[in-house]
Enzyme design. Structure first.
Site, mmCIF file in Angstrom:
data_model
loop_
_atom_site.group_PDB
_atom_site.id
_atom_site.type_symbol
_atom_site.label_atom_id
_atom_site.label_comp_id
_atom_site.label_asym_id
_atom_site.label_seq_id
_atom_site.Cartn_x
_atom_site.Cartn_y
_atom_site.Cartn_z
ATOM 1 N N LYS A 111 0.864 -1.190 0.000
ATOM 2 C CA LYS A 111 0.000 0.000 0.000
ATOM 3 C C LYS A 111 0.889 1.223 0.000
ATOM 4 C CE LYS A 111 -4.493 0.895 0.599
ATOM 5 N NZ LYS A 111 -5.549 -0.105 0.404
HETATM 6 N N1 GLU Z 1 -7.386 0.031 -2.789
HETATM 7 C C1 GLU Z 1 -8.204 -1.138 -2.900
HETATM 8 C C2 GLU Z 1 -8.162 -1.927 -1.602
HETATM 9 O O1 GLU Z 1 -7.902 -1.397 -0.555
HETATM 10 C C3 GLU Z 1 -7.883 -1.968 -4.123
HETATM 11 C C4 GLU Z 1 -6.488 -2.492 -4.203
HETATM 12 C C5 GLU Z 1 -6.124 -3.079 -5.556
HETATM 13 O O2 GLU Z 1 -6.965 -3.166 -6.414
HETATM 14 O O3 GLU Z 1 -4.970 -3.452 -5.684
HETATM 15 O O4 GLU Z 1 -8.477 -3.090 -1.574
#
Ligand code: GLU
Length: 425
Positions: A111
């Site tokens: 992230k």
């Molecule tokens: N930001 C989204 C989550 O927290 C999607 C992450 C992604 O698609 O890699 O799951």
């Protein structure tokens, strides 16, 4: 993850540690594997300069945390928010590892984000900020290594800028085979049909499974939503044909209520035009406490973290909390919900539709394919239904709550692979 806890659980990474330890204790997770999974693998912090529209330079701070990649490349979103800091990103990266493992997709957890309030910058500035951040991350991201996606305040356009910047740094011969370096792209730039609504669609698939399992009739059921961005608005729009009635919504501009029902489509248009839910015609403004105390059956928190806490969990009157956001409930809030008998579909299960369709997008890019929406939705449903029942079964077996059961599914998948592969050297 540290074992010290603050009285109020505001440190998200400590919250992850508490959740993790509870599940690890329950299944007596191998202590060595517990040691490995308790730490993030890589933490990248970059400070980078960007030229503003007025000609001056501003410095920005960006993060990318990579928690674990034993099941596949690091995967997870990038958020632009003033609250972004290293502990938040560590927590969010760790949740991505569990989320992908529960959904049964071959990704690890990562992230990132930039600590900014994007509303203070012009579109041109946001483009330059996104591009310089990508350049600063350099080879810390890559299509087979770490794959960003949208998250809070980021979208398909920002993914297109990241894609373009990343590809520009590669030799010409590698560019066309590297478009899967980000997911959540615009369709014409290699995105997947159904990715935009995917998280909300997944939330609804989970609510439907929960309703079936508990003989709960969605027709006429009242529900409330916190946050009306991508996840909240899509969840509400997709729930509408099932007859559920949206009676209150809260976001950063305030909270609104209407007993007779709020039309999600019209509200989404109002938010697009006005920046928030406040002032939506036909609704009454209410305060935060009144919003959470609404007499409804389902609550979808789809905004930020730490909303259901020691203080606010007592206010909820609903039967089900379906976590569209990441980390909306802290450990005190969790304990109170359990005491009150409120069911909960946890974030790492409930909001995994986004990353699952990201996986589909990644696969389509690698195979030079383009799936139709029916195929995406059908495959997403299968993944969501399977994951729901795996977690539900573990909850029954271990007589535990759904969050802990979801962790058990993830930890067992990771434990198995570590045991098979062993540790180098
Ligand atoms: N930001 C989204 C989550 O927290 C999607 C992450 C992604 O698609 O890699 O799951």
């Amino acid at each position: 993850m540290t074992s010290t806890t603050t009285k109020k659980h505001t440190n998200l990474y400590e919250n992850v540690g508490l959740q993790f330890n509870k599940a690890a204790d329950l299944i007596q997770l191998d202590p060595d594997i517990r040691t490995i999974l308790s730490k993030t693998e890589n933490e990248i912090i970059v400070h980078f300069p960007v030229k503003m529209d007025n000609g001056h330079i501003e410095m920005f701070t960006g993060y990318r945390v990579q928690h674990n990649n034993v099941l596949g490349p690091f995967k997870g979103g990038l958020r632009f928010h003033p609250q972004v800091d290293i502990n938040e990103v560590r927590a969010l990266a760790t949740w991505m590892t569990w989320k992908s493992a529960i959904a049964g997709i071959p990704f690890g957890g990562g992230k990132g984000g930039i600590q900014i309030d994007p509303s203070k910058y012009s579109a041109h500035e946001l483009e330059r900020i996104s591009r310089r951040f990508t350049f600063a991350l350099g080879s810390n991201i890559g299509p087979e290594y770490d794959i960003p996606a949208p998250d809070v305040n980021t979208n398909a356009q920002i993914m297109a800028w990241i894609l373009d910047t990343y590809l520009s740094t590669l030799p010409a011969t590698q560019r066309n085979s590297s478009v899967h370096v980000v997911t959540g792209k615009p369709i014409a730039s290699g995105g997947s049909l159904g990715r935009d609504k995917a998280t909300g669609q997944g939330v609804v698939f989970h609510i439907l499974e929960w309703a079936k399992e508990n003989n709960f009739n969605l027709e006429g059921a009242k529900y409330i939503v916190q946050g009306f961005g991508n996840v909240g608005s899509w969840s509400a729009r997709i729930l509408k044909p099932y007859g559920a009635i949206l009676i209150a919504v809260e976001d950063h501009t305030g909270a609104i209520a209407c007993e007779a029902g709020i039309d999600p489509e019209a509200l989404a248009q109002h938010v697009a035009a006005n920046g928030g839910v406040a002032g939506f015609p036909g609704t009454t403004p209410i305060d935060h406490e009144t919003f959470l105390k609404t007499n409804a059956e389902i609550f979808i928190p789809a905004a930020l973290e730490n909303q259901i806490t020691e203080e606010t969990a007592d206010w909820l009157k609903v039967k089900l909390v379906a976590e569209g956001a990441n980390g909306p409930t802290d450990p005190d809030g969790d304990a109170i919900l359990q005491k009150k008998g409120i069911a909960l579909i946890p974030d790492i299960l409930c909001n995994s539709g986004g990353v699952v369709v990201s996986y589909f997008e990644w696969l389509q890019n690698k195979r030079s394919e383009f799936w139709d929406l029916e195929e995406v939705d059908y495959k997403l449903k299968k993944k969501m239904v399977n994951a729901y029942h795996k977690v539900s079964e573990i909850a029954r077996q271990h007589k535990t709550d759904f969050r802990t059961a979801a962790y058990v599914v993830a930890l067992q998948a990771l434990e198995k692979v570590y045991k098979e592969r062993g540790l180098f050297p």
